[in-house]
Design a protein around this motif. Structure first.
Motif, PDB file in Angstrom:
ATOM      1  N   SER A   1       1.966  -9.774  -4.913  1.00 41.38           N
ATOM      2  CA  SER A   1       0.505  -9.703  -4.987  1.00 41.38           C
ATOM      3  C   SER A   1      -0.044 -10.145  -6.336  1.00 41.38           C
ATOM      4  N   GLY A   2       0.740  -9.947  -7.398  1.00 41.62           N
ATOM      5  CA  GLY A   2       0.250 -10.230  -8.744  1.00 41.62           C
ATOM      6  C   GLY A   2      -0.706  -9.165  -9.252  1.00 41.62           C
ATOM      7  N   ARG A   3      -0.892  -8.099  -8.474  1.00 44.55           N
ATOM      8  CA  ARG A   3      -1.816  -7.025  -8.864  1.00 44.55           C
ATOM      9  C   ARG A   3      -1.141  -6.067  -9.832  1.00 44.55           C
ATOM     10  N   ARG A   4      -1.936  -5.563 -10.752  1.00 44.03           N
ATOM     11  CA  ARG A   4      -1.443  -4.591 -11.725  1.00 44.03           C
ATOM     12  C   ARG A   4      -1.268  -3.237 -11.035  1.00 44.03           C
ATOM     13  N   ARG A   5      -0.146  -2.590 -11.294  1.00 41.39           N
ATOM     14  CA  ARG A   5       0.196  -1.301 -10.694  1.00 41.39           C
ATOM     15  C   ARG A   5       0.598  -0.324 -11.803  1.00 41.39           C
ATOM     16  N   THR A   6       0.410   0.950 -11.541  1.00 45.00           N
ATOM     17  CA  THR A   6       0.874   1.985 -12.461  1.00 45.00           C
ATOM     18  C   THR A   6       1.647   3.014 -11.654  1.00 45.00           C
ATOM     19  N   THR A   7       2.840   3.341 -12.135  1.00 46.24           N
ATOM     20  CA  THR A   7       3.705   4.287 -11.452  1.00 46.24           C
ATOM     21  C   THR A   7       4.205   5.329 -12.444  1.00 46.24           C
ATOM     22  N   PRO A   8       3.983   6.614 -12.167  1.00 46.45           N
ATOM     23  CA  PRO A   8       4.599   7.650 -13.002  1.00 46.45           C
ATOM     24  C   PRO A   8       6.066   7.807 -12.612  1.00 46.45           C
ATOM     25  N   LEU A   9       6.940   7.825 -13.619  1.00 48.27           N
ATOM     26  CA  LEU A   9       8.374   7.894 -13.359  1.00 48.27           C
ATOM     27  C   LEU A   9       9.064   8.826 -14.347  1.00 48.27           C
ATOM     28  N   LEU A  10      10.069   9.523 -13.863  1.00 49.59           N
ATOM     29  CA  LEU A  10      10.929  10.304 -14.742  1.00 49.59           C
ATOM     30  C   LEU A  10      11.690   9.332 -15.636  1.00 49.59           C
ATOM     31  N   TYR A  11      11.952   9.757 -16.861  1.00 51.58           N
ATOM     32  CA  TYR A  11      12.725   8.887 -17.747  1.00 51.58           C
ATOM     33  C   TYR A  11      13.645   9.712 -18.625  1.00 51.58           C
ATOM     34  N   THR A  12      14.651   9.034 -19.135  1.00 52.66           N
ATOM     35  CA  THR A  12      15.569   9.604 -20.109  1.00 52.66           C
ATOM     36  C   THR A  12      15.539   8.684 -21.326  1.00 52.66           C
ATOM     37  N   ALA A  13      15.292   9.257 -22.496  1.00 53.81           N
ATOM     38  CA  ALA A  13      15.296   8.473 -23.733  1.00 53.81           C
ATOM     39  C   ALA A  13      16.736   8.371 -24.229  1.00 53.81           C
ATOM     40  N   VAL A  14      17.170   7.135 -24.510  1.00 49.81           N
ATOM     41  CA  VAL A  14      18.515   6.877 -25.036  1.00 49.81           C
ATOM     42  C   VAL A  14      18.342   5.911 -26.204  1.00 49.81           C
ATOM     43  N   ASP A  15      18.536   6.432 -27.406  1.00 52.69           N
ATOM     44  CA  ASP A  15      18.285   5.660 -28.624  1.00 52.69           C
ATOM     45  C   ASP A  15      16.852   5.134 -28.578  1.00 52.69           C
ATOM     46  N   ASP A  16      16.653   3.812 -28.707  1.00 55.79           N
ATOM     47  CA  ASP A  16      15.295   3.246 -28.665  1.00 55.79           C
ATOM     48  C   ASP A  16      14.865   2.865 -27.259  1.00 55.79           C
ATOM     49  N   ASP A  17      15.741   3.049 -26.279  1.00 55.46           N
ATOM     50  CA  ASP A  17      15.459   2.638 -24.904  1.00 55.46           C
ATOM     51  C   ASP A  17      14.989   3.811 -24.052  1.00 55.46           C
ATOM     52  N   LEU A  18      14.351   3.459 -22.952  1.00 54.33           N
ATOM     53  CA  LEU A  18      13.965   4.417 -21.929  1.00 54.33           C
ATOM     54  C   LEU A  18      14.716   4.034 -20.662  1.00 54.33           C
ATOM     55  N   VAL A  19      15.290   5.005 -19.987  1.00 52.68           N
ATOM     56  CA  VAL A  19      16.120   4.744 -18.812  1.00 52.68           C
ATOM     57  C   VAL A  19      15.423   5.309 -17.579  1.00 52.68           C
ATOM     58  N   LEU A  20      15.325   4.469 -16.549  1.00 53.27           N
ATOM     59  CA  LEU A  20      14.731   4.853 -15.272  1.00 53.27           C
ATOM     60  C   LEU A  20      15.789   4.766 -14.190  1.00 53.27           C
ATOM     61  N   ILE A  21      15.685   5.647 -13.210  1.00 55.12           N
ATOM     62  CA  ILE A  21      16.594   5.644 -12.072  1.00 55.12           C
ATOM     63  C   ILE A  21      15.778   5.260 -10.844  1.00 55.12           C
ATOM     64  N   ALA A  22      16.148   4.161 -10.192  1.00 53.03           N
ATOM     65  CA  ALA A  22      15.391   3.644  -9.042  1.00 53.03           C
ATOM     66  C   ALA A  22      15.844   4.324  -7.756  1.00 53.03           C
ATOM     67  N   SER A  23      15.714   5.640  -7.722  1.00 57.64           N
ATOM     68  CA  SER A  23      16.265   6.422  -6.611  1.00 57.64           C
ATOM     69  C   SER A  23      15.365   6.469  -5.383  1.00 57.64           C
ATOM     70  N   LYS A  24      14.073   6.517  -5.590  1.00 62.44           N
ATOM     71  CA  LYS A  24      13.106   6.716  -4.495  1.00 62.44           C
ATOM     72  C   LYS A  24      13.556   7.885  -3.624  1.00 62.44           C
ATOM     73  N   ALA A  25      14.029   8.945  -4.290  1.00 62.80           N
ATOM     74  CA  ALA A  25      14.468  10.185  -3.633  1.00 62.80           C
ATOM     75  C   ALA A  25      15.548   9.943  -2.578  1.00 62.80           C
ATOM     76  N   GLY A  26      16.323   8.886  -2.747  1.00 57.30           N
ATOM     77  CA  GLY A  26      17.402   8.605  -1.807  1.00 57.30           C
ATOM     78  C   GLY A  26      16.961   7.841  -0.567  1.00 57.30           C
ATOM     79  N   ALA A  27      15.775   7.248  -0.616  1.00 55.26           N
ATOM     80  CA  ALA A  27      15.288   6.437   0.514  1.00 55.26           C
ATOM     81  C   ALA A  27      16.234   5.251   0.747  1.00 55.26           C
ATOM     82  N   PRO A  28      16.218   4.709   1.963  1.00 54.82           N
ATOM     83  CA  PRO A  28      17.135   3.599   2.259  1.00 54.82           C
ATOM     84  C   PRO A  28      16.792   2.302   1.523  1.00 54.82           C
ATOM     85  N   ARG A  29      15.575   2.171   1.030  1.00 57.08           N
ATOM     86  CA  ARG A  29      15.171   0.948   0.316  1.00 57.08           C
ATOM     87  C   ARG A  29      14.841   1.264  -1.138  1.00 57.08           C
ATOM     88  N   HIS A  30      14.984   0.247  -1.973  1.00 51.51           N
ATOM     89  CA  HIS A  30      14.614   0.396  -3.375  1.00 51.51           C
ATOM     90  C   HIS A  30      13.111   0.614  -3.498  1.00 51.51           C
TER      91      HIS A  30
END
Length: 152
Positions: A55-84
């Motif tokens: 779509s090219g549309r701007r989106r905002t998603t709240p996500l859990l994260y883990t800080a590791v050094d200077d990086d932020l880590v996200l887990i693309a779990s979607k609560a275990g849904a069959p699709r990403h």
């Protein structure tokens, strides 16, 4: 093989999540992260601003994260849904994004963790939020681990 919910359940869940997400984003932005960065019983949450792959549309998603050094880590779990989750597809198409952590906005570049790095980061994320392991047990897909590194 993991048990999966019927497609109707996932569609209803997606709609509920969309409503809750919109409210969460408004609360987080409206209070500069004082409310919404932490929720009872949950780890820290950031706001990911990304662009729709098609779509090219701007989106905002709240996500859990883990800080590791200077990086932020996200887990693309979607609560275990069959699709990403859609946000993962968007990051694959447009990896240069911004995140809001509390009242700070950061320009970051997203990438998926490679196999060795993935295992290490998964373990750190599970320490932050043990429920990720139950999500993994619910699905047959490998849940991607996404690393957000500072740009510039």
């Amino acid at each position: 093989m993991a048990a999966t919910a019927p497609p109707l359940v996932w569609r209803v869940l997606d709609r509920v999540v969309a409503v809750v997400t919109a409210l969460h984003v408004r609360l987080y932005r409206g209070t500069a992260g004082r409310l919404g960065h932490r929720l009872p019983g949950m780890p820290t949450i950031l706001l990911l601003d990304h662009v729709g792959a098609r779509s090219g549309r701007r989106r905002t998603t709240p996500l859990l994260y883990t800080a590791v050094d200077d990086d932020l880590v996200l887990i693309a779990s979607k609560a275990g849904a069959p699709r990403h989750p859609a946000w993962l597809h968007n990051l694959r198409a447009h990896p240069e994004v911004t995140v809001q952590v509390r009242d700070e906005v950061h320009a970051v570049r997203a990438r998926e963790a490679g196999p060795a790095e993935r295992d290490r980061l998964w373990a750190l994320a599970v320490r932050t939020y043990p429920t990720y392991d139950s999500y993994r047990a619910r699905t047959d897909r490998q849940i991607p681990v996404v690393v957000l590194s500072p740009r510039g």
